[in-house]
Design a protein around this motif. Structure first.
Motif, mmCIF file in Angstrom:
data_model
loop_
_atom_site.group_PDB
_atom_site.id
_atom_site.type_symbol
_atom_site.label_atom_id
_atom_site.label_comp_id
_atom_site.label_asym_id
_atom_site.label_seq_id
_atom_site.Cartn_x
_atom_site.Cartn_y
_atom_site.Cartn_z
ATOM 1 N N HIS A 117 10.329 4.043 -9.030
ATOM 2 C CA HIS A 117 10.344 2.600 -8.772
ATOM 3 C C HIS A 117 8.945 2.020 -9.019
ATOM 4 C CE1 HIS A 117 14.108 2.975 -5.987
ATOM 5 N NE2 HIS A 117 14.393 3.093 -7.282
ATOM 6 N N GLY A 118 8.905 0.761 -9.442
ATOM 7 C CA GLY A 118 7.661 0.169 -9.889
ATOM 8 C C GLY A 118 6.546 0.177 -8.880
ATOM 9 N N ASP A 119 6.867 0.060 -7.574
ATOM 10 C CA ASP A 119 5.821 0.040 -6.561
ATOM 11 C C ASP A 119 5.219 1.412 -6.318
ATOM 12 O OD1 ASP A 119 8.392 0.629 -5.437
ATOM 13 O OD2 ASP A 119 7.628 0.260 -3.426
ATOM 14 N N HIS A 120 5.779 2.461 -6.920
ATOM 15 C CA HIS A 120 5.232 3.815 -6.815
ATOM 16 C C HIS A 120 4.699 4.297 -8.166
ATOM 17 C CE1 HIS A 120 6.765 4.703 -2.695
ATOM 18 N NE2 HIS A 120 7.522 3.657 -3.023
ATOM 19 N N ALA A 148 0.443 6.475 -6.831
ATOM 20 C CA ALA A 148 -0.612 5.519 -7.186
ATOM 21 C C ALA A 148 -0.147 4.076 -7.050
ATOM 22 C CB ALA A 148 -1.073 5.772 -8.617
ATOM 23 N N GLY A 149 1.091 3.788 -7.490
ATOM 24 C CA GLY A 149 1.672 2.461 -7.327
ATOM 25 C C GLY A 149 0.843 1.355 -7.942
ATOM 26 N N ASP A 209 0.834 -1.209 0.000
ATOM 27 C CA ASP A 209 0.000 0.000 0.000
ATOM 28 C C ASP A 209 0.869 1.260 0.000
ATOM 29 O OD1 ASP A 209 -2.048 -1.784 0.165
ATOM 30 O OD2 ASP A 209 -2.842 -1.072 2.088
ATOM 31 N N ARG A 210 0.609 2.126 -0.958
ATOM 32 C CA ARG A 210 1.313 3.403 -1.072
ATOM 33 C C ARG A 210 0.328 4.562 -1.298
ATOM 34 N NH1 ARG A 210 4.515 -0.161 0.213
ATOM 35 N NH2 ARG A 210 6.330 -0.854 -1.002
ATOM 36 N N ALA A 211 -0.713 4.304 -2.102
ATOM 37 C CA ALA A 211 -1.542 5.372 -2.659
ATOM 38 C C ALA A 211 -2.431 6.037 -1.609
ATOM 39 C CB ALA A 211 -2.412 4.818 -3.780
#
Length: 337
Positions: A98-101, A74-75, A57-59
Motif C-alpha cells: 500500500h502506498g503509505d508503506h 519507509a512509506g 508515520d510508519r518508518a
C-alpha cells in the motif's frame, strides 16, 4: 473504566523501572557506540515532524549491536535516499505494498504541513520510495509472499540488481549481518495500486478500478545478535499466530504494534494482542492514523492515549528522531522517557 488507586502501582511499576533505567544511562552520557558495545538494539522512528508522532508515520530504523541497520516500512515520511536521518541502510523491510508503506509520495523535508496533514510534494510512482532508497543505499529488500519479483523488477527498471530483492517465506528465515529475519502472517490486503504499474496495464487497471495482489501481507520477527526478539506487526487484525507463532515459538520481547483502527487493529484490539497474546516486555505503538502528539506529548482523547492506558506493559511513543534502546530481554534502557 478508570484505573483505581490500588491498581496504579501494578501498572506503573514496570514503566517507572524502565524510565529510571533510561534516565540512568542518559546521565552517564551513553552514545550509540557505547550502547552497541553494551549489546543494545536501537530503534529510531523517522516521521514527518521532528519529535512528534504524526498521522502517516510508519518508518523506523533498527540498528543491531554489530552495526547492521534495517529500515522498516519507509512509506512517505522518509525524504528519499538522501534523507540525512537514514545513514547507512543494509536491509529494507516492507510489510505490504500500500502506498503509505511502499511510498507513492514522500516528504521533501521534515516539518512541512501539519502533524495531522503532512505535505508530500514528491511523487514516487511508479518506482516507489522503498525502491529508490534500497537502490541508492545498495540495501537488500527482504519481503515475503509474492512481493520479491515485483520489487526486483522495479530495482532492475531503475538500473539496479533484481537479485537484491529477496524472499523469506513464513516459517523460514534469512540472516543478514547480525539479524535473523522471518515473516509471519498479517491479516490485511496487499494490492498494488495502478500508479505503480507502468504502461497500458496500469492504465487498464486504473480504468477498471482494481489493483493487483502480490500475495499475503506480512509481519516480521527479527532476532538480533544480542538475543532480543522483536515482532513488527505490519498492518494486521488480531491473528491466532500472534499467540501460537510470535509468543509461543519466537517468544518476542519487543513489539511494534499498529493501533490505527478501521484499516488495522484499533487501540483496544491492539492492547488485547499485547496483553493476552504476545505478552512482550515492551511495546511501541505504530500506524496511529492521527496526530498522536503535540509538542511531544500524547494528545488527550487520542487512539494512542487509549492504547497506552489499556496495555499492561511499558509502551514507548515513537517520537520522530528520538532513539530508543532495548536490551536482550526487551527492556528499554535508553531514551525511555
Amino acid at each position: 473504566m478508570p484505573t483505581t488507586r490500588h491498581e496504579q502501582p501494578i501498572r506503573f511499576r514496570p514503566i517507572l523501572r524502565a524510565a529510571l533505567a533510561g534516565l540512568s544511562l542518559a546521565l552517564l552520557g551513553a552514545t550509540p557506540a557505547a550502547l552497541a558495545a553494551d549489546g543494545v538494539v536501537t530503534v529510531t522512528p523517522l516521521g514527518s515532524h521532528d519529535n512528534e508522532f504524526c498521522s502517516l508515520d510508519r518508518a523506523m530504523v533498527f540498528e543491531d549491536p554489530d552495526g547492521t541497520r534495517i529500515l522498516y516500512d519507509a512509506g512517505r515520511t522518509v525524504a528519499g535516499p538522501d534523507d540525512p536521518r537514514l545513514g547507512d541502510i543494509d536491509v529494507v523491510l516492507l510489510s505490504h505494498v500500500h502506498g503509505d508503506h511502499l511510498g507513492d509520495l514522500r516528504i521533501e523535508k521534515t516539518n512541512q504541513g501539519t502533524c495531522a496533514k503532512p505535505d508530500f510534494p514528491v511523487k514516487m510512482v511508479p518506482e516507489s520510495n522503498t525502491v529508490a532508497i534500497a537502490l541508492k543505499k545498495n540495501a537488500t529488500i527482504v519481503t515475503g509472499s509474492e512481493m520479491p519479483p515485483f520489487l526486483g523488477a522495479k530495482l532492475k527498471a531503475a538500473g539496479g540488481d533484481a537479485s537484491k530483492s529477496q524472499l523469506v517465506r513464513f516459517g523460514a528465515s534469512k540472516q543478514i549481518g547480525g539479524v535473523t529475519i522471518t515473516t509471519v502472517p498479517a491479516v490485511h490486503s496487499n494490492g498494488v495500486a495502478p500508479a505503480f504499474v507502468p504502461g497500458p496495464l496500469g492504465d487498464q487497471l486504473a480504468e477498471a478500478g482494481v489493483s493487483v495482489s502480490v500475495g499475503p501481507p506480512t509481519g516480521y520477527v527479527l532476532t538480533f545478535s544480542n538475543g532480543l526478539v522483536a515482532y513488527l506487526s505490519g498492518d494486521t487484525g488480531i491473528t491466532a499466530e500472534q499467540k501460537v507463532v510470535v509468543h509461543d515459538h519466537y517468544k518476542a520481547k519487543l513489539v511494534v504494534m499498529n493501533i490505527g483502527d478501521t484499516y488495522t487493529t484499533g487501540p483496544t484490539e491492539a492492547a488485547y494482542v499485547i496483553n493476552d497474546l504476545v505478552q512482550p516486555a515492551s511495546v511501541i505503538p505504530s500506524h496511529a492514523n492521527e496526530p498522536a502528539t503535540e509538542d511531544g506529548k500524547v494528545r488527550d482523547g487520542s487512539r494512542t492515549a487509549a492504547f497506552l492506558k489499556a496495555v499492561d506493559v511499558p509502551a514507548y511513543v515513537p517520537l520522530s528522531g528520538h532513539t530508543l534502546g532495548f536490551d536482550a530481554a526487551g527492556g528499554c534502557v535508553s531514551g525511555c522517557m
